[in-house]
Scaffold this active site. Sequence first.
Site, PDB file in Angstrom:
ATOM      1  N   THR A  37       0.822  -1.214   0.000  1.00 41.72           N
ATOM      2  CA  THR A  37       0.000   0.000   0.000  1.00 41.72           C
ATOM      3  C   THR A  37       0.855   1.262   0.000  1.00 41.72           C
ATOM      4  OG1 THR A  37      -0.132  -0.319   2.380  1.00 41.72           O
ATOM      5  CG2 THR A  37      -2.092  -0.915   1.111  1.00 41.72           C
ATOM      6  N   ASP A  38       2.109   1.140   0.434  1.00 42.62           N
ATOM      7  CA  ASP A  38       2.867   2.385   0.671  1.00 42.62           C
ATOM      8  C   ASP A  38       3.102   3.186  -0.606  1.00 42.62           C
ATOM      9  OD1 ASP A  38       4.833   0.583  -0.240  1.00 42.62           O
ATOM     10  OD2 ASP A  38       6.345   1.203   1.228  1.00 42.62           O
ATOM     11  N   LEU A 126      12.944  -7.690   6.751  1.00 40.59           N
ATOM     12  CA  LEU A 126      12.931  -6.864   7.967  1.00 40.59           C
ATOM     13  C   LEU A 126      13.604  -5.510   7.742  1.00 40.59           C
ATOM     14  CD1 LEU A 126      13.625  -9.445  10.822  1.00 40.59           C
ATOM     15  CD2 LEU A 126      11.468  -8.557   9.975  1.00 40.59           C
ATOM     16  N   SER A 129      18.113  -2.617   5.095  1.00 37.74           N
ATOM     17  CA  SER A 129      18.562  -1.441   4.339  1.00 37.74           C
ATOM     18  C   SER A 129      18.106  -0.151   5.023  1.00 37.74           C
ATOM     19  CB  SER A 129      18.096  -1.502   2.886  1.00 37.74           C
ATOM     20  OG  SER A 129      16.694  -1.612   2.790  1.00 37.74           O
ATOM     21  N   ASP A 173       9.599   1.907   5.281  1.00 36.34           N
ATOM     22  CA  ASP A 173      10.699   1.279   6.010  1.00 36.34           C
ATOM     23  C   ASP A 173      11.525   2.295   6.800  1.00 36.34           C
ATOM     24  OD1 ASP A 173       9.741  -0.833   4.602  1.00 36.34           O
ATOM     25  OD2 ASP A 173      11.550  -1.176   3.415  1.00 36.34           O
ATOM     26  N   TYR A 223       8.359  -6.490  -8.384  1.00 36.85           N
ATOM     27  CA  TYR A 223       7.947  -5.310  -7.620  1.00 36.85           C
ATOM     28  C   TYR A 223       7.696  -4.137  -8.565  1.00 36.85           C
ATOM     29  CZ  TYR A 223       8.404  -1.737  -3.887  1.00 36.85           C
ATOM     30  OH  TYR A 223       8.199  -0.694  -3.006  1.00 36.85           O
TER      31      TYR A 223
HETATM   32  P1  ADP Z   1      16.399  -5.916   3.318  1.00 34.34           P
HETATM   33  O1  ADP Z   1      16.265  -4.443   3.469  1.00 34.34           O
HETATM   34  O2  ADP Z   1      15.099  -6.594   3.111  1.00 34.34           O
HETATM   35  O3  ADP Z   1      17.158  -6.574   4.426  1.00 34.34           O
HETATM   36  P2  ADP Z   1      17.841  -5.098   0.985  1.00 34.34           P
HETATM   37  O4  ADP Z   1      18.358  -5.842  -0.191  1.00 34.34           O
HETATM   38  O5  ADP Z   1      16.916  -3.979   0.765  1.00 34.34           O
HETATM   39  O6  ADP Z   1      17.239  -6.183   1.979  1.00 34.34           O
HETATM   40  O7  ADP Z   1      19.084  -4.498   1.794  1.00 34.34           O
HETATM   41  C1  ADP Z   1      20.132  -5.320   2.211  1.00 34.34           C
HETATM   42  C2  ADP Z   1      21.458  -4.642   1.953  1.00 34.34           C
HETATM   43  O8  ADP Z   1      21.687  -3.614   2.934  1.00 34.34           O
HETATM   44  C3  ADP Z   1      22.624  -5.588   2.114  1.00 34.34           C
HETATM   45  O9  ADP Z   1      22.834  -6.354   0.952  1.00 34.34           O
HETATM   46  C4  ADP Z   1      23.756  -4.612   2.390  1.00 34.34           C
HETATM   47  O10 ADP Z   1      24.176  -4.018   1.198  1.00 34.34           O
HETATM   48  C5  ADP Z   1      23.063  -3.543   3.238  1.00 34.34           C
HETATM   49  N1  ADP Z   1      23.259  -3.878   4.672  1.00 34.34           N
HETATM   50  C6  ADP Z   1      22.346  -4.305   5.542  1.00 34.34           C
HETATM   51  N2  ADP Z   1      22.885  -4.530   6.767  1.00 34.34           N
HETATM   52  C7  ADP Z   1      24.192  -4.228   6.643  1.00 34.34           C
HETATM   53  C8  ADP Z   1      25.320  -4.256   7.543  1.00 34.34           C
HETATM   54  N3  ADP Z   1      25.179  -4.656   8.797  1.00 34.34           N
HETATM   55  N4  ADP Z   1      26.533  -3.870   7.083  1.00 34.34           N
HETATM   56  C9  ADP Z   1      26.657  -3.470   5.800  1.00 34.34           C
HETATM   57  N5  ADP Z   1      25.649  -3.433   4.913  1.00 34.34           N
HETATM   58  C10 ADP Z   1      24.432  -3.804   5.314  1.00 34.34           C
HETATM   59 MG    MG Z   2      15.450  -3.180   1.968  1.00 32.05          MG
END
Ligand code: ADP
Ligand code: MG
Length: 389
Positions: A37-38, A126, A129, A173, A223
Amino acid sequence: MYDRIGLIKKEHSKHFGSSPEAITRGPGRVDLMGSHTDYNDGFVLPVAVNVDVMAGGRLRDDNKIGVYSANFKKSVEFSLDNIEFDTVNTWSNYVRGVIHFLKEAGVKLRGADMVIHGNVPIGSGLSSSAAIEMATGYLMQTLNGFEMSAPDLALIGQKAENKFVGVNTGIMDQFISRLGKKDHALFLDCRTLEYGYVPLDTSQVKIVVCDTMKRRGLVDSEYDLRRSQCEEGARLFAQWYPNVKALRDVTSEMYDEHKADLPEVVSKRVAHVVGENERVLRSRDVLQAGDFVEFGRLMNASHDSARDLYEVSCAELEAMVEVTRAAPGSLAGRMAGAGFGGCTVSLVKDETVEQFLEVVRVEYHKKTQLMPSLYVCTAEDGTGVVERL
Ligand code: ADP
Ligand code: MG
């Protein structure tokens, strides 16, 4: 629980030869209601949860930013004068993007070193990002001491994700990661950014997030496809109702009047979004009244609609939803996030959480041969400082 603050300090000393002046945390989030919905200018009801990305940092005397990821065991360095996309250490783009758009918003930043450590499962739904974006943004705010409202920092994070990293996501988010409140869900109008808190006492019911361990393979292209189908739906409705700017403006009466005039796929997508917005509004009211049973029914209806009308489920999510709905003390099971894999979210009566976990582990494995990761979550405060040294 291991000592993550200690780890951040240790890594800071090892990689930068100094100790952090401040450590911030940006929590992960789970959407209890509001599936897709966002970006339709609609309503969502997420909570910030007890997993997060922490960022510890110290200002430096030049105009460089040094970043060490304690998860990836990699570091990068870039100049504040020239922030470019990093094709090698792609994780650093979340940090780069936030800093880039802070600068673009006119904020004066000094160089800094920072260490990042997260325990938000990556790519599971979760929103690790948003957690890294908000931890980074708030660290910059804390170290440099500039004023910025919480919604504005969330918008900087969204811009970083949309325009720097290149992932087309809505505002939910970052908003919940920045503005979450302990023992509350957040109701957000994604068009106006008006928001409010709804009590969710996690001593009575736990939010259990169940990672299917199926990574979200198709998510980006599918998406974007869903988004364009929604835009097409909104365009069509605007011919009949000039005030329609987004599917948020379409009511179920308007949909019933015109459903036969829509292409079949668009009709399904619109039906989901219109119904889901109405469910989110209802769910806010029943949660406000403390009616977890009805709230659970609405969560289930949300999932069923996302599966049947929005078509964003998959075999593993279906297996997990079936198992979690039948497990002891369960009030609901629905996919979390965008779907196509990742996590589900359930509400579970506090006294039966242990049995719930056991049954889900066994039954999900039986069905899929996959060993799920299960997270018992509480509703936590949004982004903040965990230590100021
Ligand atoms: P989600 O947000 O659902 O977990 P995304 O693909 O949107 O998945 O975002 C994940 C990305 O965010 C990872 O691949 C990495 O690039 C970055 N990220 C998340 N946590 C960390 C962390 N602790 N250290 C460095 N990068 C991170
Ligand atoms: Mg994400």
